[in-house]
Enzyme design. Structure first.
Site, PDB file in Angstrom:
ATOM      1  N   LYS A 135      -9.673   3.104  -2.085  1.00  0.00           N
ATOM      2  CA  LYS A 135      -9.925   2.565  -0.747  1.00  0.00           C
ATOM      3  C   LYS A 135     -11.236   3.113  -0.185  1.00  0.00           C
ATOM      4  CE  LYS A 135      -7.507   2.105   3.723  1.00  0.00           C
ATOM      5  NZ  LYS A 135      -6.284   2.519   4.449  1.00  0.00           N
TER       6      LYS A 135
ATOM      7  N   GLU B  53       0.823  -1.217   0.000  1.00  0.00           N
ATOM      8  CA  GLU B  53       0.000   0.000   0.000  1.00  0.00           C
ATOM      9  C   GLU B  53       0.858   1.268   0.000  1.00  0.00           C
ATOM     10  OE1 GLU B  53      -3.487   2.025   2.813  1.00  0.00           O
ATOM     11  OE2 GLU B  53      -2.131   0.530   3.652  1.00  0.00           O
TER      12      GLU B  53
ATOM     13  N   CYS C 189      -5.657  -2.679   2.953  1.00  0.00           N
ATOM     14  CA  CYS C 189      -5.388  -2.536   4.386  1.00  0.00           C
ATOM     15  C   CYS C 189      -6.648  -2.618   5.264  1.00  0.00           C
ATOM     16  CB  CYS C 189      -4.626  -1.235   4.622  1.00  0.00           C
ATOM     17  SG  CYS C 189      -3.680  -1.198   6.178  1.00  0.00           S
TER      18      CYS C 189
END
Length: 261
Positions: free
Chosen positions: A110, A41, A146
């Site tokens: 995200k 990431e 994540c």
């Protein structure tokens, strides 16, 4: 399928040095047998949140060009982690993938921003679910970021739609390493699929990143794992295990989506 995971120490706020580092890792470690390379990431700038207005990529321009060059040069699919990315005057944490022909095959912002890191003060959350997409060999996979790992609902759609591998790209802290292991294993078991967690390592201020990039099979068994050091993990995946597990434990035939409201 041979997958190579790059557990990088992200250089805080310096995309040029991070690109140089990735290039050197490719030069040293790539070979013709590798099908897929995975990055962590926010590899372009790390979590330099307060300076992303100046440092983030512009509509994936530089990041895509850089990854496209590597993919074409080495004839390899690249699950290119994620980068800080400005689009329409907003900053996103954008994951993307490029196939060995240099084509952009996935882009995902995200969805779940981390409140503990005040991400919402600097980033805009994505508004679309993670989609399944095809690698060069036709395998359907998906790519998440994540904190998304804590939301099992997000993986259900691509898994039910045929994805055989979930790539979670992360900068996951050492303080929550136990959660990293437990959640990745749970996602693999409940969706009968391979789950690959690609993490960074090293320090960002007072935050130590955990490393421990890991591959888990559809039964929840460990295929391979790194420690906390910068390193590369190479694994061979037998994708037939996905179909076998989905036949043995047919969760998607038993699922009752209408009741889960």
């Amino acid at each position: 399928m041979k997958v190579q995971i790059y557990q990088l120490p992200i250089i805080f706020g310096d995309s040029s040095k991070n690109e140089t580092q990735i290039t050197q890792w490719f030069e040293k470690n790539m070979n013709a047998e590798v099908d897929v390379v995975v990055l962590p990431e926010m590899w372009n700038n790390g979590y330099d949140l307060e300076h992303l207005n100046e440092k983030a990529d512009n509509n994936l321009g530089q990041s895509f060009s850089f990854i496209k060059h590597l993919a074409e040069k080495y004839k390899v699919d690249i699950v290119a982690g994620s980068v800080s990315n400005i689009r329409n005057y907003q900053i996103f944490n954008t994951a993307f993938s490029v196939n060995k022909s240099g084509q952009l095959i996935n882009e995902y912002d995200k969805v779940h921003l981390v409140p503990m890191l005040r991400e919402h003060e600097f980033l805009t959350a994505g508004e679309n679910v993670a989609e399944p997409f095809q690698l060069s060999d036709g395998t359907y996979v998906t790519q998440l970021i994540c904190y998304d790992l804590r939301f099992p609902e997000l993986l259900r759609y691509p898994a039910r739609s045929g994805a055989k591998i979930a790539f979670y790209v992360a900068q996951w802290p050492m303080s929550r390493l136990q959660h990293w292991h437990s959640l990745l294993k749970a996602r693999a078991i409940e969706n009968n699929m391979f789950v690959i967690g690609t993490n960074s390592t090293g320090f960002d201020g007072n935050t130590e990143y955990a490393g421990h990039s890991i591959v888990i099979n559809p039964n929840g068994d460990l295929v391979g794992e790194l420690n906390e050091s910068a390193d590369i993990l190479t694994v061979d995946l037998n994708l037939n295990e996905v179909e076998q597990q989905r036949e043995n434990i047919p969760v998607f035939k038993s699922i009752k989506l209408d009741l889960y409201k």
